[in-house]
Write a protein that holds these residues in place. Structure first.
Motif, mmCIF file in Angstrom:
data_model
loop_
_atom_site.group_PDB
_atom_site.id
_atom_site.type_symbol
_atom_site.label_atom_id
_atom_site.label_comp_id
_atom_site.label_asym_id
_atom_site.label_seq_id
_atom_site.Cartn_x
_atom_site.Cartn_y
_atom_site.Cartn_z
ATOM 1 N N VAL A 152 28.913 44.189 -19.704
ATOM 2 C CA VAL A 152 29.776 44.724 -18.606
ATOM 3 C C VAL A 152 31.088 44.239 -17.531
ATOM 4 O O VAL A 152 31.926 44.510 -17.401
ATOM 5 C CB VAL A 152 28.509 45.716 -17.999
ATOM 6 C CG1 VAL A 152 29.639 46.592 -16.737
ATOM 7 C CG2 VAL A 152 27.841 46.642 -18.554
ATOM 8 N N ILE A 153 30.172 44.011 -17.057
ATOM 9 C CA ILE A 153 31.474 42.288 -16.034
ATOM 10 C C ILE A 153 32.334 41.800 -16.874
ATOM 11 O O ILE A 153 33.497 41.919 -16.664
ATOM 12 C CB ILE A 153 30.470 41.885 -15.310
ATOM 13 C CG1 ILE A 153 29.856 42.452 -14.582
ATOM 14 C CG2 ILE A 153 31.796 40.894 -14.551
ATOM 15 C CD1 ILE A 153 28.868 41.781 -13.584
ATOM 16 N N SER A 154 32.257 41.315 -18.065
ATOM 17 C CA SER A 154 32.711 40.736 -19.074
ATOM 18 C C SER A 154 33.894 41.635 -19.786
ATOM 19 O O SER A 154 34.890 41.509 -19.451
ATOM 20 C CB SER A 154 32.463 39.866 -19.869
ATOM 21 O OG SER A 154 31.244 38.857 -19.358
ATOM 22 N N VAL A 155 33.244 43.084 -19.773
ATOM 23 C CA VAL A 155 34.348 43.900 -20.322
ATOM 24 C C VAL A 155 35.418 44.470 -19.483
ATOM 25 O O VAL A 155 36.363 44.417 -19.730
ATOM 26 C CB VAL A 155 33.612 45.018 -20.746
ATOM 27 C CG1 VAL A 155 34.671 45.775 -21.536
ATOM 28 C CG2 VAL A 155 33.101 44.263 -22.495
ATOM 29 N N PHE A 156 34.853 44.362 -18.781
ATOM 30 C CA PHE A 156 35.268 44.682 -17.125
ATOM 31 C C PHE A 156 37.284 43.659 -16.865
ATOM 32 O O PHE A 156 37.627 44.372 -16.744
ATOM 33 C CB PHE A 156 34.586 45.212 -15.951
ATOM 34 C CG PHE A 156 35.118 45.787 -14.877
ATOM 35 C CD1 PHE A 156 36.012 46.537 -14.623
ATOM 36 C CD2 PHE A 156 35.339 44.385 -13.549
ATOM 37 C CE1 PHE A 156 36.428 47.049 -13.673
ATOM 38 C CE2 PHE A 156 36.380 45.344 -12.712
ATOM 39 C CZ PHE A 156 37.039 46.524 -12.434
ATOM 40 N N LEU A 157 35.836 42.483 -17.127
ATOM 41 C CA LEU A 157 37.394 41.485 -16.799
ATOM 42 C C LEU A 157 38.220 41.759 -17.881
ATOM 43 O O LEU A 157 39.840 41.549 -17.733
ATOM 44 C CB LEU A 157 36.969 40.202 -16.683
ATOM 45 C CG LEU A 157 37.337 39.194 -16.254
ATOM 46 C CD1 LEU A 157 38.006 39.175 -14.876
ATOM 47 C CD2 LEU A 157 36.150 37.809 -15.773
ATOM 48 N N VAL A 158 37.726 41.616 -19.144
ATOM 49 C CA VAL A 158 39.283 41.730 -20.133
ATOM 50 C C VAL A 158 40.314 42.950 -20.147
ATOM 51 O O VAL A 158 40.983 43.108 -20.001
ATOM 52 C CB VAL A 158 38.314 41.976 -21.680
ATOM 53 C CG1 VAL A 158 38.974 42.073 -22.409
ATOM 54 C CG2 VAL A 158 36.738 40.761 -21.296
ATOM 55 N N LEU A 159 39.382 44.151 -20.003
ATOM 56 C CA LEU A 159 40.243 45.107 -19.247
ATOM 57 C C LEU A 159 41.258 45.060 -18.367
ATOM 58 O O LEU A 159 42.005 45.438 -18.756
ATOM 59 C CB LEU A 159 39.193 46.375 -19.675
ATOM 60 C CG LEU A 159 38.636 47.561 -20.675
ATOM 61 C CD1 LEU A 159 37.983 47.855 -20.882
ATOM 62 C CD2 LEU A 159 39.591 46.999 -21.747
ATOM 63 N N THR A 160 40.861 44.243 -17.300
ATOM 64 C CA THR A 160 41.591 43.865 -16.101
ATOM 65 C C THR A 160 43.223 42.906 -16.712
ATOM 66 O O THR A 160 43.981 43.501 -15.969
ATOM 67 C CB THR A 160 41.062 43.235 -14.892
ATOM 68 O OG1 THR A 160 39.781 43.867 -14.651
ATOM 69 C CG2 THR A 160 42.161 43.692 -14.004
ATOM 70 N N ILE A 161 42.283 42.640 -18.356
ATOM 71 C CA ILE A 161 43.452 41.638 -17.872
ATOM 72 C C ILE A 161 44.254 42.138 -19.295
ATOM 73 O O ILE A 161 45.973 42.349 -19.061
ATOM 74 C CB ILE A 161 43.186 40.089 -18.481
ATOM 75 C CG1 ILE A 161 42.318 40.045 -17.962
ATOM 76 C CG2 ILE A 161 44.645 39.652 -18.796
ATOM 77 C CD1 ILE A 161 41.587 38.089 -17.993
ATOM 78 N N ALA A 162 43.926 43.210 -19.906
ATOM 79 C CA ALA A 162 44.557 42.941 -21.091
ATOM 80 C C ALA A 162 45.593 44.718 -20.645
ATOM 81 O O ALA A 162 46.313 45.085 -20.757
ATOM 82 C CB ALA A 162 43.326 43.998 -22.120
ATOM 83 N N PHE A 163 45.085 45.417 -19.777
ATOM 84 C CA PHE A 163 45.449 46.273 -18.985
ATOM 85 C C PHE A 163 46.971 45.860 -17.539
ATOM 86 O O PHE A 163 47.237 47.137 -17.217
ATOM 87 C CB PHE A 163 45.115 48.117 -18.484
ATOM 88 C CG PHE A 163 44.335 48.415 -19.492
ATOM 89 C CD1 PHE A 163 45.421 49.875 -19.855
ATOM 90 C CD2 PHE A 163 42.712 48.183 -19.871
ATOM 91 C CE1 PHE A 163 43.943 50.331 -21.261
ATOM 92 C CE2 PHE A 163 42.482 48.993 -20.665
ATOM 93 C CZ PHE A 163 43.278 49.990 -21.718
ATOM 94 N N ASN A 164 46.773 44.497 -17.520
ATOM 95 C CA ASN A 164 47.275 44.208 -16.817
ATOM 96 C C ASN A 164 47.742 45.156 -15.035
ATOM 97 O O ASN A 164 49.009 45.898 -14.492
ATOM 98 C CB ASN A 164 49.520 44.358 -17.185
ATOM 99 C CG ASN A 164 50.129 43.372 -16.223
ATOM 100 O OD1 ASN A 164 49.614 42.623 -15.789
ATOM 101 N ND2 ASN A 164 51.072 43.902 -16.694
ATOM 102 N N ALA A 165 46.272 45.254 -15.020
ATOM 103 C CA ALA A 165 45.979 45.607 -13.676
ATOM 104 C C ALA A 165 46.633 45.124 -12.029
ATOM 105 O O ALA A 165 47.387 43.761 -12.628
ATOM 106 C CB ALA A 165 44.512 45.337 -13.578
ATOM 107 N N ASN A 166 46.952 45.982 -10.979
ATOM 108 C CA ASN A 166 47.576 45.115 -10.459
ATOM 109 C C ASN A 166 47.567 44.129 -9.701
ATOM 110 O O ASN A 166 48.548 43.227 -9.260
ATOM 111 C CB ASN A 166 47.657 46.247 -8.854
ATOM 112 C CG ASN A 166 47.820 47.025 -8.469
ATOM 113 O OD1 ASN A 166 48.762 47.774 -9.863
ATOM 114 N ND2 ASN A 166 47.337 48.375 -8.260
#
Length: 219
Positions: free
Chosen positions: A40-54
């Motif tokens: 879950v944490i790994s996916v969250f981290l990947v999505l953070t990068i993929a969606f170019n978060a703040n």
């Protein structure tokens, strides 16, 4: 996690990820649950990068501006210069903010060196718990801080074998570990262990110590 992303604190976000994996790895739980939480944490981290978060945007912006440390390296230069001025006891608690270009310039030139104002950035604190101790309390204060850090780490290691007693012991040990990692991990890029942070850190540590004493596990 979402608050850290919005707040765009890279140090806090990085430490939060490290802390999450540390708690998953060290605290007793079924292997299947550990794998699920890690995923879950790994996916969250990947999505953070993929969606170019703040926070990713901030990292990219600082990289393009050749300022990955957000001027912290220039603040640290002031801390080191303050240590050279007062190496034994430092400039005094909360006196870092009174260091200005004039004082630093005199210190640098007194050694026959050329003062370059571009190498220094004057703010209210050191942005590093270790350099803060060195600048404000000198080598004496730095040694005290390192001894405290080692003693706390030794306590966590020593008590780790006992945390399987019950869920309460696991929770208090985990809280103490969390306070330790945040204090000394984020402390590399910020002046932790002061004001509210210090109060929270010592509350978690004291709960852990009190539990050991109450259950005669502190020997």
């Amino acid at each position: 996690m979402f608050g850290l992303i919005i707040g765009r604190s890279r140090g806090a976000f990085g430490i939060a990820i490290i802390l999450s994996f540390a708690l998953i790895y060290f605290l007793p739980a079924e292997r299947k649950l550990k794998k699920i939480l890690s995923a879950v944490i790994s996916v969250f981290l990947v999505l953070t990068i993929a969606f170019n978060a703040n926070i990713i945007q901030k990292i990219d912006s600082n990289f393009k501006n050749h300022d990955n440390l957000a001027a912290r390296d220039r603040v640290w230069n002031i801390s080191l210069e303050a240590f050279k001025l007062y190496p034994i006891f430092g400039v005094g608690n909360a006196n870092f903010k009174y260091l200005d270009a004039f004082k630093i310039k005199n210190s640098v030139e007194s050694r026959g060196e050329i003062f370059d104002s571009e190498k220094y950035h004057f703010v209210g604190h050191s942005h590093n718990i270790f350099l803060s101790a060195l600048a404000e309390r000198g080598i004496v204060g730095f040694i005290v801080l390192i001894n405290f850090m080692i003693a706390w780490l030794f306590l966590l290691i020593k008590d780790y074998k006992r945390i399987k007693i019950n869920h309460l012991s696991q929770m208090l040990w985990g809280g103490s570990l969390s306070a330790f990692i945040v204090t000394f991990g984020a402390g590399f890029v910020n002046s932790t262990l002061h004001h509210e942070h210090a109060l929270l850190a010592f509350i978690f540590l004291s709960l852990h110590l009190n539990y050991l004493k109450k259950n005669h596990l502190d020997s």
